[in-house]
Design a protein around this motif. Sequence first.
Motif, PDB file in Angstrom:
ATOM      1  N   ASP A   1      10.690   0.262  -0.722  1.00  0.00           N
ATOM      2  CA  ASP A   1      11.360  -1.037  -0.653  1.00  0.00           C
ATOM      3  C   ASP A   1      10.335  -2.050  -0.143  1.00  0.00           C
ATOM      4  O   ASP A   1       9.144  -1.750  -0.023  1.00  0.00           O
ATOM      5  CB  ASP A   1      12.607  -0.981   0.233  1.00  0.00           C
ATOM      6  N   ALA A   2      10.814  -3.256   0.154  1.00  0.00           N
ATOM      7  CA  ALA A   2       9.897  -4.331   0.552  1.00  0.00           C
ATOM      8  C   ALA A   2       9.100  -3.990   1.805  1.00  0.00           C
ATOM      9  O   ALA A   2       8.000  -4.494   2.014  1.00  0.00           O
ATOM     10  CB  ALA A   2      10.694  -5.609   0.770  1.00  0.00           C
ATOM     11  N   ASN A   3       9.661  -3.114   2.652  1.00  0.00           N
ATOM     12  CA  ASN A   3       9.001  -2.782   3.917  1.00  0.00           C
ATOM     13  C   ASN A   3       8.207  -1.483   3.860  1.00  0.00           C
ATOM     14  O   ASN A   3       7.612  -1.074   4.866  1.00  0.00           O
ATOM     15  CB  ASN A   3      10.046  -2.684   5.031  1.00  0.00           C
ATOM     16  N   SER A   4       8.202  -0.812   2.702  1.00  0.00           N
ATOM     17  CA  SER A   4       7.529   0.489   2.598  1.00  0.00           C
ATOM     18  C   SER A   4       6.104   0.324   2.091  1.00  0.00           C
ATOM     19  O   SER A   4       5.857  -0.476   1.187  1.00  0.00           O
ATOM     20  CB  SER A   4       8.253   1.414   1.613  1.00  0.00           C
ATOM     21  N   PRO A   5       5.178   1.099   2.632  1.00  0.00           N
ATOM     22  CA  PRO A   5       3.844   1.127   2.033  1.00  0.00           C
ATOM     23  C   PRO A   5       3.878   1.870   0.699  1.00  0.00           C
ATOM     24  O   PRO A   5       4.748   2.716   0.482  1.00  0.00           O
ATOM     25  CB  PRO A   5       2.999   1.894   3.058  1.00  0.00           C
ATOM     26  N   GLN A   6       2.977   1.521  -0.192  1.00  0.00           N
ATOM     27  CA  GLN A   6       2.881   2.238  -1.464  1.00  0.00           C
ATOM     28  C   GLN A   6       2.570   3.706  -1.173  1.00  0.00           C
ATOM     29  O   GLN A   6       1.678   3.994  -0.383  1.00  0.00           O
ATOM     30  CB  GLN A   6       1.790   1.617  -2.339  1.00  0.00           C
ATOM     31  N   PRO A   7       3.283   4.642  -1.770  1.00  0.00           N
ATOM     32  CA  PRO A   7       3.049   6.058  -1.453  1.00  0.00           C
ATOM     33  C   PRO A   7       1.680   6.538  -1.935  1.00  0.00           C
ATOM     34  O   PRO A   7       1.110   5.974  -2.859  1.00  0.00           O
ATOM     35  CB  PRO A   7       4.174   6.781  -2.190  1.00  0.00           C
ATOM     36  N   ASP A   8       1.205   7.572  -1.292  1.00  0.00           N
ATOM     37  CA  ASP A   8      -0.126   8.097  -1.562  1.00  0.00           C
ATOM     38  C   ASP A   8      -0.020   9.617  -1.652  1.00  0.00           C
ATOM     39  O   ASP A   8       0.456  10.267  -0.711  1.00  0.00           O
ATOM     40  CB  ASP A   8      -1.055   7.686  -0.409  1.00  0.00           C
ATOM     41  N   GLU A   9      -0.432  10.177  -2.785  1.00  0.00           N
ATOM     42  CA  GLU A   9      -0.316  11.622  -2.996  1.00  0.00           C
ATOM     43  C   GLU A   9      -1.146  12.429  -2.008  1.00  0.00           C
ATOM     44  O   GLU A   9      -0.915  13.620  -1.825  1.00  0.00           O
ATOM     45  CB  GLU A   9      -0.728  11.973  -4.441  1.00  0.00           C
TER      46      GLU A   9
ATOM     47  N   LEU B   1       3.279  11.970  -8.208  1.00  0.00           N
ATOM     48  CA  LEU B   1       4.330  11.013  -7.836  1.00  0.00           C
ATOM     49  C   LEU B   1       4.934  10.308  -9.039  1.00  0.00           C
ATOM     50  O   LEU B   1       6.110   9.977  -9.036  1.00  0.00           O
ATOM     51  CB  LEU B   1       3.769   9.975  -6.860  1.00  0.00           C
ATOM     52  N   GLN B   2       4.137  10.039 -10.056  1.00  0.00           N
ATOM     53  CA  GLN B   2       4.572   9.360 -11.280  1.00  0.00           C
ATOM     54  C   GLN B   2       5.127   7.979 -10.965  1.00  0.00           C
ATOM     55  O   GLN B   2       4.484   7.207 -10.269  1.00  0.00           O
ATOM     56  CB  GLN B   2       5.544  10.266 -12.044  1.00  0.00           C
ATOM     57  N   GLY B   3       6.350   7.669 -11.413  1.00  0.00           N
ATOM     58  CA  GLY B   3       6.849   6.299 -11.269  1.00  0.00           C
ATOM     59  C   GLY B   3       7.839   6.121 -10.139  1.00  0.00           C
ATOM     60  O   GLY B   3       8.273   7.069  -9.490  1.00  0.00           O
ATOM     61  N   LYS B   4       8.209   4.857  -9.935  1.00  0.00           N
ATOM     62  CA  LYS B   4       9.203   4.524  -8.924  1.00  0.00           C
ATOM     63  C   LYS B   4      10.594   4.879  -9.437  1.00  0.00           C
ATOM     64  O   LYS B   4      10.912   4.626 -10.609  1.00  0.00           O
ATOM     65  CB  LYS B   4       9.116   3.027  -8.599  1.00  0.00           C
ATOM     66  N   ALA B   5      11.398   5.466  -8.569  1.00  0.00           N
ATOM     67  CA  ALA B   5      12.768   5.845  -8.951  1.00  0.00           C
ATOM     68  C   ALA B   5      13.637   4.597  -9.075  1.00  0.00           C
ATOM     69  O   ALA B   5      13.390   3.575  -8.430  1.00  0.00           O
ATOM     70  CB  ALA B   5      13.351   6.785  -7.908  1.00  0.00           C
ATOM     71  N   GLY B   6      14.664   4.703  -9.910  1.00  0.00           N
ATOM     72  CA  GLY B   6      15.626   3.611 -10.038  1.00  0.00           C
ATOM     73  C   GLY B   6      16.577   3.575  -8.857  1.00  0.00           C
ATOM     74  O   GLY B   6      16.571   4.461  -8.003  1.00  0.00           O
ATOM     75  N   ASN B   7      17.428   2.555  -8.819  1.00  0.00           N
ATOM     76  CA  ASN B   7      18.391   2.421  -7.723  1.00  0.00           C
ATOM     77  C   ASN B   7      19.759   2.975  -8.075  1.00  0.00           C
ATOM     78  O   ASN B   7      20.672   2.966  -7.263  1.00  0.00           O
ATOM     79  CB  ASN B   7      18.531   0.942  -7.329  1.00  0.00           C
TER      80      ASN B   7
END
Length: 283
Positions: free
Chosen positions: A194-202, A33-39
């Motif tokens: 986003d604020a309502n999303s759970p942290q992703p899990d591989e 997954l690496q990092g969070k994507a930009g907007n």
Amino acid sequence: MIEGDRELSAMVQELWDNDVNRLQPGKDYRISLQGKAGNNMAINDNSDGAGYPLFSFVDENIFKKETFLAFISLLDNYESDTGKPEIVTPEEEAENHKFLDAIVQTAAMKRAHKYLVEKHLSPQDETQFKKQLYRIWFELYARRGSSRPDSSGFEHVFVGETRGGRTVIGFHNWIQLYLQEKLGHIDYKGYSVDANSPQPDENRHILALQFSWKKGIKTKGSIFMGVSPEFEFALYTLCFLTSPNERVKVQFSFYDVEIVCHHHNQKHIGTTYPVLLRYQNQE
């Protein structure tokens, strides 16, 4: 949760339990997954959250299974640009039917069919049921801004399309994502939260991702990872036929999920995809 959702959740749990061809994360496939994507919507965005591909390994033996093989044969049958009319050759039509023939024999699709017959939403006769599936998924229609048939539910959801050469629309399937990344056509940009999303899990099966494809960008694409074509096909068909609300919340396995399912003229699937609300039993 309302009663209808409860009943549908139980049905989706059955589909999940019957998905014998589902891949196991970390064993049959591995992702990074690496990092969070930009907007940023730009394709040359400097805030790319991923320097490496999403997939580091997939056991491609799974692609030899009948439904996977039939599914993959459909992925090169489409013009990705909306506005360009689709021409379906006799060979491509035969591939569509071969895929449906394979799908309806699976445990997941048989269970979905039985439920839909009980609800008087699908014909009991298998040939008539396949005709219904063909209309929902493969009949062509004109997407917004086009005067000629240039799209289908299957193309939009499972293959992906581009609009104006800059935006990727649809494209909610992990097999297509993997195969296109392997060919060098996908640049994975990172995961989306986003604020309502759970942290992703591989090691879980639902992710929201950002990637570029064919000079366009998909800022947030929500995808089931590692599931079989028959699971997705059964699930989305079920949601399309049972829910006029276009958004239905279901609970199954470890997931609370909203299935978005937009209708096109009440006859075809416009788009459909999962939105992960939360992981169950997670503090």
